[in-house]
Design a protein around this motif. Sequence first.
Motif, PDB file in Angstrom:
ATOM      1  N   GLU A 195       0.822  -1.196   0.000  1.00  0.00           N
ATOM      2  CA  GLU A 195       0.000   0.000   0.000  1.00  0.00           C
ATOM      3  C   GLU A 195       0.866   1.260   0.000  1.00  0.00           C
ATOM      4  O   GLU A 195       0.600   2.209  -0.746  1.00  0.00           O
ATOM      5  CB  GLU A 195      -0.941  -0.005   1.226  1.00  0.00           C
ATOM      6  N   PHE A 235       2.512   1.669  -3.437  1.00  0.00           N
ATOM      7  CA  PHE A 235       1.527   2.114  -4.424  1.00  0.00           C
ATOM      8  C   PHE A 235       1.249   3.610  -4.257  1.00  0.00           C
ATOM      9  O   PHE A 235       1.180   4.349  -5.241  1.00  0.00           O
ATOM     10  CB  PHE A 235       0.235   1.295  -4.267  1.00  0.00           C
ATOM     11  N   LYS A 236       1.131   4.080  -3.011  1.00  0.00           N
ATOM     12  CA  LYS A 236       0.900   5.498  -2.762  1.00  0.00           C
ATOM     13  C   LYS A 236       2.081   6.334  -3.249  1.00  0.00           C
ATOM     14  O   LYS A 236       1.903   7.395  -3.840  1.00  0.00           O
ATOM     15  CB  LYS A 236       0.662   5.753  -1.264  1.00  0.00           C
ATOM     16  N   GLU A 237       3.278   5.885  -2.983  1.00  0.00           N
ATOM     17  CA  GLU A 237       4.473   6.622  -3.401  1.00  0.00           C
ATOM     18  C   GLU A 237       4.578   6.718  -4.919  1.00  0.00           C
ATOM     19  O   GLU A 237       4.912   7.752  -5.467  1.00  0.00           O
ATOM     20  CB  GLU A 237       5.748   5.961  -2.855  1.00  0.00           C
ATOM     21  N   LEU A 238       4.316   5.636  -5.582  1.00  0.00           N
ATOM     22  CA  LEU A 238       4.454   5.613  -7.039  1.00  0.00           C
ATOM     23  C   LEU A 238       3.386   6.428  -7.745  1.00  0.00           C
ATOM     24  O   LEU A 238       3.628   6.954  -8.828  1.00  0.00           O
ATOM     25  CB  LEU A 238       4.432   4.169  -7.547  1.00  0.00           C
ATOM     26  N   HIS A 239       2.239   6.558  -7.172  1.00  0.00           N
ATOM     27  CA  HIS A 239       1.138   7.228  -7.836  1.00  0.00           C
ATOM     28  C   HIS A 239       0.760   8.565  -7.228  1.00  0.00           C
ATOM     29  O   HIS A 239      -0.298   9.100  -7.531  1.00  0.00           O
ATOM     30  CB  HIS A 239      -0.087   6.290  -7.860  1.00  0.00           C
ATOM     31  N   SER A 240       1.620   9.145  -6.426  1.00  0.00           N
ATOM     32  CA  SER A 240       1.301  10.448  -5.860  1.00  0.00           C
ATOM     33  C   SER A 240       1.512  11.530  -6.921  1.00  0.00           C
ATOM     34  O   SER A 240       2.242  11.367  -7.886  1.00  0.00           O
ATOM     35  CB  SER A 240       2.161  10.717  -4.617  1.00  0.00           C
ATOM     36  N   GLU A 241       0.886  12.693  -6.768  1.00  0.00           N
ATOM     37  CA  GLU A 241       0.941  13.808  -7.724  1.00  0.00           C
ATOM     38  C   GLU A 241       2.352  14.384  -7.832  1.00  0.00           C
ATOM     39  O   GLU A 241       2.795  14.767  -8.899  1.00  0.00           O
ATOM     40  CB  GLU A 241      -0.046  14.906  -7.313  1.00  0.00           C
ATOM     41  N   LYS A 291       5.158  12.897  -7.511  1.00  0.00           N
ATOM     42  CA  LYS A 291       6.014  11.999  -8.276  1.00  0.00           C
ATOM     43  C   LYS A 291       5.703  12.089  -9.768  1.00  0.00           C
ATOM     44  O   LYS A 291       6.571  11.866 -10.602  1.00  0.00           O
ATOM     45  CB  LYS A 291       5.837  10.544  -7.801  1.00  0.00           C
ATOM     46  N   LYS A 292       4.471  12.409 -10.121  1.00  0.00           N
ATOM     47  CA  LYS A 292       4.115  12.545 -11.533  1.00  0.00           C
ATOM     48  C   LYS A 292       4.767  13.783 -12.143  1.00  0.00           C
ATOM     49  O   LYS A 292       5.173  13.774 -13.286  1.00  0.00           O
ATOM     50  CB  LYS A 292       2.597  12.606 -11.698  1.00  0.00           C
TER      51      LYS A 292
END
Length: 187
Positions: A29, A32-38, A40-41
């Motif tokens: 979890e 997943f949060k780290e990879l899909h945070s704003e 990081k984008k």
Amino acid sequence: MPKDIRKMLENYSEKPSELSTNHNKRFEERLFKELHSEEKKKRPVIQWLSIAASIVLLVTLGVKFIDFGGEIETEDPVEKKLTLGSISPDLNTIESYYINSINLELSELEVTDENKELLNDYLEKIGELTKEYKSLTEELNTKGVNDQTIDALISNLRLRLQLLQRLKKQLNDFKKLNLKQNEIQQV
């Protein structure tokens, strides 16, 4: 006092550590949060822009400073003329020495009414040698580099310098003679 580490570890017993049953789930979890945070984008976009800017900078510098072996055409192509100094660094040194010495000798000449005729005769000869030097340079451009033309160019420069030195000596002698004549007339 120093303690022996071996003695300290003799009675050491490792306590077994166990992971909780939810550990894997919690880890996934968080990942997943780290990879899909704003935040990081946005970061990869900035990274790509900085990489692209670096590439553009390197290409620009490369084009500016690297000769690709071909000449770049310009609107007004300038024909490169071969001179004695452009053949080699040694010949450039020789040519610079003679031309600078000639210019120095010319700048030190004093023109008076008494020495004007002598000065004009020498300057006429030097003018002829200068024309000959230009024609030898043209020959160098048309026939190519050869020892005879190079020797003739150097001899021409040497002769011009010698003429100017001789002229300077004669002017000094002429000046001394005039001073002596003036002294005799005053007595």
